[in-house]
Design an enzyme around this catalytic site. Structure first.
Site, PDB file in Angstrom:
ATOM      1  N   TRP A   1      13.777-116.504  -2.133  1.00 54.60           N
ATOM      2  CA  TRP A   1      13.064-117.169  -1.035  1.00 54.60           C
ATOM      3  C   TRP A   1      13.282-116.410   0.281  1.00 54.60           C
ATOM      4  CZ3 TRP A   1      14.577-119.270   3.636  1.00 54.60           C
ATOM      5  CH2 TRP A   1      13.652-120.103   4.269  1.00 54.60           C
ATOM      6  N   HIS A   2      14.460-115.815   0.413  1.00 51.76           N
ATOM      7  CA  HIS A   2      14.778-115.152   1.674  1.00 51.76           C
ATOM      8  C   HIS A   2      14.034-113.830   1.879  1.00 51.76           C
ATOM      9  CE1 HIS A   2      18.044-118.046   2.114  1.00 51.76           C
ATOM     10  NE2 HIS A   2      18.048-117.702   3.387  1.00 51.76           N
ATOM     11  N   GLY A   3      13.560-113.245   0.827  1.00 46.19           N
ATOM     12  CA  GLY A   3      12.833-111.993   1.037  1.00 46.19           C
ATOM     13  C   GLY A   3      12.373-111.375  -0.256  1.00 46.19           C
TER      14      GLY A   3
END
Lengths: 474, 496
Positions: free
Chosen positions: A322-324
């Protein structure tokens, strides 16, 4: 338009707050929708159009789910499935398409056509808001929002649009219904916003310059001490950047009569990784807990062995992703997942550690720090080499640079400030703070602190516009 | 906050700080910021073509806002002062605080250059060799000598003053490039670095608070170039002797940190030429022509020309800020009958032809050495091969005009060359007024071709004089961007 930009601070924010206070209360939400869309439109016309379509589709799907909520047949499930899958697909398309294309190209060796989709800032945040909305309707936690304006405001509310906190539709609707603008909220919001701005521009941005320099070097071109400085500096930078942004979002929400949820609770005081994730990006952790972990636990309830551990690992894999759109984020997520799973396993076995608090604390912070190196690195290889230097496993090349190159007076002071700001003074000295709260000095001290932080923050924001052209090329 | 007064106070202060800088800002913009040495952004047009939103409005508005917020200069000064005085840190990443009062410019990997860790790849070195060899051979064909001068970064000469490491003088980028060119090409290269290193123990050769060398370093460079050019057999003239006088200098690094008064004024020994023979030529046909060519090639750097009747040969120096001042042009002007300097990294054959020097000196400082690899900086193709020539056959220019009155003037010009004229080739009639080319042109209509031997009558519409008692016009053909050509006809006019 980020909150610390000149256009936001000097134009958008005053116009928006004054507008909200000046319009008739029954028009306020329409004004806020327009303001939020204008805020998003700053990223471009196409992103705005996509965002509006996204919101309208979710509104429609919410209504559809609402219509089928008493239907025990397949229709209800299909509607929910459609709603969730379309949101996930939207997120994958607009955030992860190049990542998947690259993987496919490297596996097949084929030259795939390059599909260029517009960049949708904050897509991970508003898609998660939409998914929770659809999910909560399905499980009858909330009723679908029939008022399109209320729904649009929930999805687009600009303080939380780009970087959270991730809010739940139920909480937001309740606040919208009781929305009140008053001096209390305004001053609370102004104070909180200023604290956030100070965190961002006085601490995070100053450390960021140093961290960027270190991470711009080849991983083995930093000596051991510089590598540790970079890691520590980044740990501070990311905390003050993100929590500063959250403070600004919460402050803006308060100015507009909304109480957005807290996102951080002294994460660098955690004694284990599970504890860290209860204190770091709280709204994301709780989102994954409620919408991924618990459903997984329920679905796999018959599995007795390593169920919670494997579910934890899945959640952290997704958290990383989700973060990248990069392998380093996935590895970072798994890194945290492994320790969280281990802790879950030990908890299940009722194993209690006898290690002193300080040891547990240092071990936790070391794990977090290693994770941040992986997170900040441009790739896994770089991250591993950087960690190798930190732990003496990779011999750095001789560049002649010493720690003093990066650790100048300003950086040292900022790091000290950051460490001091991480300490829970109120918890450690409750008596003093209680006395202070009751004394006449409380307001003056807070006022002075406010004025100093606001003055310095605005000075930093304004000075960033300085652009000397004494040498451009010559 | 408990009291309402406190709540009101912080709310008012907060919004006042955000609103006032915009409310009292310059709503037009476009002013000069002497502090930053640039124009500030103008307020953008909102509507164009009556009902269309101007493209780039968002970016234009943000640029205007950033540049015109009231208090930004004061904010920058305050930040610079705090960083510098309180933390002994550089307020700008552009400037590195060294030891012993030495300051260094950091951009363009300048510090890595000084540390000897930034070098060029073989491909880049080969590209530089190719370009340099091409320049040298092209000029040789035209009977012009060529020399490449490389100037070291301050960090290469004084690495021991950089903080954060134990740096010593050693091979750097400039040595890599000069050695490579000397070993692989026939281009004469002068590397100033060894001479500056030799001299630095006696006295400072760079300003401590500036990116550049001081007059001492500049004189060493001048002397080295003249002596080496003699050695190469290109010239026969000796460096002039000079006197020095005490002076002070405000280094550029101070302003780069956002506060021009941050660093102390630096004393230095200024070069004085006691009996200069050269003088600046600001108003000649050749200078005008060169200026137009410079503009046509989008070269924005300064240009100036010196004449010195007591010297021989002519030189064209193409250089950067290291040669722009520090007395360098004045010194070289003493050694050449004509010395032209253009601040540029582009070698343009048309300009060289227009100046027609005996020697071209291309100077490049170490941090811009990579630009030598750029093929776009070498424009050697002759602009035109055609034979252009013209005679002004007749004209009906009035010799006396009424002030403010408009006149139409016919000018008949004959093509006496071998090349047909047309607007496609940008061949036009140029009108000079009072000896200056203000850019006034009369174009040939589309589709009209004036073949060799043919006449064509250009019409100067609405010629009028509003000021002065006399004026004069001159007519001459021009191939735009390259050269004026043919007969130049002058008419003196009395204004009544």
């Amino acid at each position: 338009m980020v909150f610390s930009s000149q256009i936001f601070l000097f134009v958008f924010l005053p116009l928006c707050i004054f507008g909200a206070y000046l319009v008739r209360p029954d028009f306020r939400k329409y004004f806020l929708i327009l303001a939020s869309l204008a805020f998003f439109a700053w990223t471009g016309k196409r992103p705005l159009a996509l965002f509006v379509i996204f919101a309208l589709v979710n509104y429609g799907m919410g209504l559809l789910q609402g219509r089928l909520r008493d239907n025990e047949g397949l229709g209800k499930k299909i509607a929910n499935w459609l709603a969730i899958v379309s949101n996930v697909a939207f997120l994958l398309a607009f955030r992860y398409l190049p990542f998947f294309t690259n993987i496919l190209a490297s596996i097949t060796g084929a030259e795939l056509p390059k599909i260029e989709l517009p960049v949708l800032l904050g897509v991970s945040f508003f898609v998660f808001s939409a998914i929770s909305y659809q999910y909560d309707i399905y499980y009858n936690k909330i009723a679908p929002q029939k008022n399109i304006a209320d729904f649009l405001l929930y999805i687009s509310f600009f303080p939380k649009l780009l970087q959270g906190p991730i809010t739940r539709a139920g909480e937001f609707s309740a606040q919208l219904a009781n929305n009140k603008l008053n001096l209390d909220n305004l001053s609370r919001g102004v104070y909180r916003f200023t604290m956030g701005l100070a965190k961002k521009v006085i601490i995070a941005d100053q450390l960021g310059a140093m961290v960027d320099q270190i991470f711009a070097n080849p991983a083995n071109a930093n000596g051991v001490s510089i590598a540790w400085l970079g890691a520590f500096g980044y740990a501070m930078q990311i905390f003050f950047d993100f929590s500063g942004y959250t403070d600004m979002a919460i402050g803006l929400g308060q100015m507009l009569g909304f109480d957005l949820p807290e996102n951080f609770n002294l994460p660098y005081l955690s004694l284990n990784i599970s504890d860290f994730w209860r204190r770091w990006h709280i709204t994301l952790s709780s989102w994954f807990r409620d919408y991924v972990f618990y459903p997984l636990e329920f679905k796999r309830r018959k599995q007795k062995v390593f169920r919670t551990e494997s579910n934890t690992l899945i959640v952290f894999f997704l958290t990383g992703f989700w973060h990248g759109a990069g392998w380093q984020f996935i590895v970072w997520g798994i890194w945290h997942g492994v320790f969280s799973s281990l802790e879950a396993f030990l908890r299940a076995k009722k194993v209690k550690t006898k290690a002193p608090k300080i040891v547990r604390y240092l071990v936790t912070m070391l794990i977090v720090l290693v994770g941040w190196v992986l997170f900040r690195s441009p790739g896994i290889k770089y991250g591993l080499q950087y960690l190798g230097v930190m732990f003496g496993l990779v011999k750095p090349i001789e560049t002649g640079l010493t720690l003093g190159w990066h650790l100048n007076g300003k950086v040292a002071f900022t790091l000290l400030l950051a460490v001091l700001a991480c300490i829970p003074w109120k918890q450690w000295m409750p008596n003093l703070f209680e006395k202070l709260a009751d004394s006449k000095l409380n307001d003056p001290i807070r006022l002075v602190a406010f004025l100093i932080l606001l003055g310095f923050s605005i000075m930093m924001v304004m000075s960033s516009t300085y652009n000397s052209f004494i040498y451009f090329k010559f | 906050m408990r009291s309402s007064i406190s709540k009101i106070f912080i709310s008012i202060v907060f919004f006042a700080i955000l609103i006032i800088p915009v409310a009292v800002s310059d709503k037009v913009g476009g002013a000069v910021s002497p502090f930053e040495n640039r124009y500030l952004a103008k307020f953008p047009s909102v509507i164009v073509n009556k009902n269309q939103i101007a493209p780039g409005l968002k970016e234009g508005f943000e640029a205007w806002l950033k540049d015109n917020l009231v208090g930004r200069v004061e904010a920058q000064k305050a930040k610079a002062y705090i960083d510098f005085k309180l933390f002994a840190s550089s307020p700008s990443p552009l400037v590195h605080i060294g030891e012993g009062g030495w300051w260094f410019f950091t951009n363009d990997r300048n510090l890595e250059i000084g540390q000897g860790t930034h070098l060029l790849s073989n491909e880049e070195l080969e590209a530089i060799s190719e370009n340099q060899e091409a320049i040298r051979s092209s000029l040789k064909e035209q009977g012009i000598d060529y020399v490449l001068v490389l100037v070291p970064s301050k960090a290469s000469v004084y690495p021991e003053y950089m903080k954060g490491g134990n740096y010593q003088v050693g091979p750097t980028l400039i040595d890599q490039v000069s050695t490579y060119l000397q070993e692989n090409t026939t281009v004469p290269v002068i590397n100033i670095k060894p001479n500056l290193i030799d001299a630095k123990n006696e006295q400072d050769v760079y300003f401590r608070t500036d990116t550049h060398w001081n007059h001492t370093g500049a004189y060493i460079a001048y002397k080295t170039i003249i002596e080496k050019s003699n050695y190469f057999g290109m010239i026969k003239t000796q460096p002039i002797s000079h006197a020095t006088e005490p002076a002070t200098h405000n280094g550029d690094l101070s302003a780069m940190m956002g506060y021009p008064g941050l660093l102390p004024t630096e004393p230095f020994e200024a070069t004085a030429i006691q009996t200069p023979h050269a003088f600046l030529v600001s108003d000649s046909e050749k200078v005008s022509r060169v200026k137009r060519l410079i503009a046509d090639h989008d070269i924005v750097g300064e240009y100036f020309s010196y004449s010195n009747p007591s010297a021989e040969k002519s030189a064209l120096i193409l250089g950067d800020s290291f040669f722009l001042t520090w007395k360098i042009p004045d010194l070289f002007a003493e050694n050449f009958a004509e010395m032209n300097f253009i601040r540029t990294d582009i070698v343009v054959n048309d300009i060289i032809q227009a100046i027609n020097p005996d020697i071209v000196i291309l100077e490049r400082t170490e941090r811009y050495i990579y630009t030598l690899a750029n093929p776009a900086n070498v424009r050697l193709e002759p602009a035109h091969q055609e034979d252009l020539s013209a005679d002004v056959v007749s004209h009906n220019t009035p010799t006396a005009v009424e002030r403010g009155e408009s006149y139409n003037v016919n000018i008949m010009v004959k093509n006496t060359g071998d090349w047909a004229w047309s607007e496609d080739d940008q061949i036009r009639l140029c009108i000079f007024q009072d000896g200056k080319d203000f850019g006034y042109r009369i174009n040939l209509p589309e589709g009209v071709k004036v073949d060799p031997g043919q006449d064509y009558t250009f019409v100067l519409y609405n010629f009028r004089v509003d000021d002065g008692d006399t004026t004069y016009l001159e007519y001459q053909m021009i191939k735009e961007g390259y050269q004026y050509f043919g007969e130049k006809e002058r008419v003196d006019i009395v204004v009544k």
